[in-house]
Design a protein around this motif. Structure first.
Motif, PDB file in Angstrom:
ATOM      1  N   GLY A   1      24.668  10.383  45.002  1.00  0.00           N
ATOM      2  CA  GLY A   1      24.862  11.535  44.134  1.00  0.00           C
ATOM      3  C   GLY A   1      24.544  12.845  44.807  1.00  0.00           C
ATOM      4  N   GLY A   2      24.199  13.812  43.978  1.00  0.00           N
ATOM      5  CA  GLY A   2      23.996  15.175  44.445  1.00  0.00           C
ATOM      6  C   GLY A   2      22.619  15.422  45.018  1.00  0.00           C
ATOM      7  N   ALA A   3      22.316  16.696  45.174  1.00  0.00           N
ATOM      8  CA  ALA A   3      21.085  17.125  45.820  1.00  0.00           C
ATOM      9  C   ALA A   3      19.851  16.743  45.006  1.00  0.00           C
ATOM     10  CB  ALA A   3      21.121  18.634  46.045  1.00  0.00           C
ATOM     11  N   ILE A   4      19.936  16.797  43.695  1.00  0.00           N
ATOM     12  CA  ILE A   4      18.781  16.466  42.861  1.00  0.00           C
ATOM     13  C   ILE A   4      18.437  14.987  42.988  1.00  0.00           C
ATOM     14  CG2 ILE A   4      17.934  16.325  40.485  1.00  0.00           C
ATOM     15  CD1 ILE A   4      19.500  18.877  39.920  1.00  0.00           C
ATOM     16  N   LYS A   5      19.451  14.121  42.994  1.00  0.00           N
ATOM     17  CA  LYS A   5      19.194  12.687  43.135  1.00  0.00           C
ATOM     18  C   LYS A   5      18.652  12.351  44.523  1.00  0.00           C
ATOM     19  CE  LYS A   5      21.965   9.684  41.490  1.00  0.00           C
ATOM     20  NZ  LYS A   5      21.174   8.777  40.698  1.00  0.00           N
ATOM     21  N   ILE A   6      19.117  13.052  45.532  1.00  0.00           N
ATOM     22  CA  ILE A   6      18.597  12.831  46.881  1.00  0.00           C
ATOM     23  C   ILE A   6      17.156  13.318  46.964  1.00  0.00           C
ATOM     24  CG2 ILE A   6      18.850  13.526  49.297  1.00  0.00           C
ATOM     25  CD1 ILE A   6      21.892  13.450  48.812  1.00  0.00           C
ATOM     26  N   PHE A   7      16.830  14.429  46.303  1.00  0.00           N
ATOM     27  CA  PHE A   7      15.456  14.932  46.277  1.00  0.00           C
ATOM     28  C   PHE A   7      14.531  13.949  45.556  1.00  0.00           C
ATOM     29  CE2 PHE A   7      12.122  17.541  44.243  1.00  0.00           C
ATOM     30  CZ  PHE A   7      11.484  17.982  45.400  1.00  0.00           C
ATOM     31  N   ILE A   8      14.990  13.396  44.424  1.00  0.00           N
ATOM     32  CA  ILE A   8      14.200  12.394  43.701  1.00  0.00           C
ATOM     33  C   ILE A   8      14.006  11.154  44.569  1.00  0.00           C
ATOM     34  CG2 ILE A   8      14.258  10.795  41.739  1.00  0.00           C
ATOM     35  CD1 ILE A   8      15.542  13.059  40.126  1.00  0.00           C
ATOM     36  N   SER A   9      15.053  10.759  45.265  1.00  0.00           N
ATOM     37  CA  SER A   9      14.957   9.608  46.157  1.00  0.00           C
ATOM     38  C   SER A   9      13.959   9.867  47.286  1.00  0.00           C
ATOM     39  CB  SER A   9      16.336   9.296  46.719  1.00  0.00           C
ATOM     40  OG  SER A   9      16.306   8.183  47.533  1.00  0.00           O
TER      41      SER A   9
END
Length: 139
Positions: free
Chosen positions: A89-97
């Motif tokens: 997904g996007g940047a937010i999902k990568i940050f959460i990951s």
């Protein structure tokens, strides 16, 4: 004894499990576009919901079937697995990951620090706190 409050572990587990659950729920929208990512989201939901639930109530038989939730190294590996399952997904999902990955590595490091004691909900019911503690058995 450690000077780390058990509330830190509780808030970390609730925050990490909640972020993973929300990220997995958003990833379920990939049903048609990317079916393998959808399946990974279903697995991530199955792993992340118990993390939050265990902070409020410990089911009696869960230690027998999923004992990795009851140690720092097991919880850390679970966070790392969740970060890999939810990295679509996007940047937010990568940050959460990335947050989940860092939290998992931190839990694994904490496992090897002898001065940090595990929280109460990491112990199965009926187990003693100390390894060599004498228990009085009444027959």
């Amino acid at each position: 004894m450690s000077n780390i409050s058990p509330q830190i572990f509780k808030s970390t587990n609730i925050a990490g499990g909640s972020l993973a659950t929300l990220s997995a729920l958003s990833q379920t929208s990939y049903l048609i576009k990317n079916f393998p990512a959808f399946l990974m989201a279903i697995f991530a939901l199955g792993l992340s919901i118990p993390i939050v639930y265990l902070e409020f109530k410990v089911p009696p038989n869960l230690y027998r079937f999923a004992s990795f939730y009851f140690s720092f190294i097991g919880r850390g590996l679970c966070f790392i697995l969740l970060s890999l399952l939810l990295s679509f997904g996007g940047a937010i999902k990568i940050f959460i990951s990335l947050l989940l990955f860092v939290g998992g590595v931190t839990y694994i490091i904490v496992e090897f620090v002898p001065s940090i004691q595990e929280p109460d909900n990491f112990r199965p019911e009926g187990s003693s706190i100390a390894v060599g503690e004498d228990a009085d058995d009444i027959i």
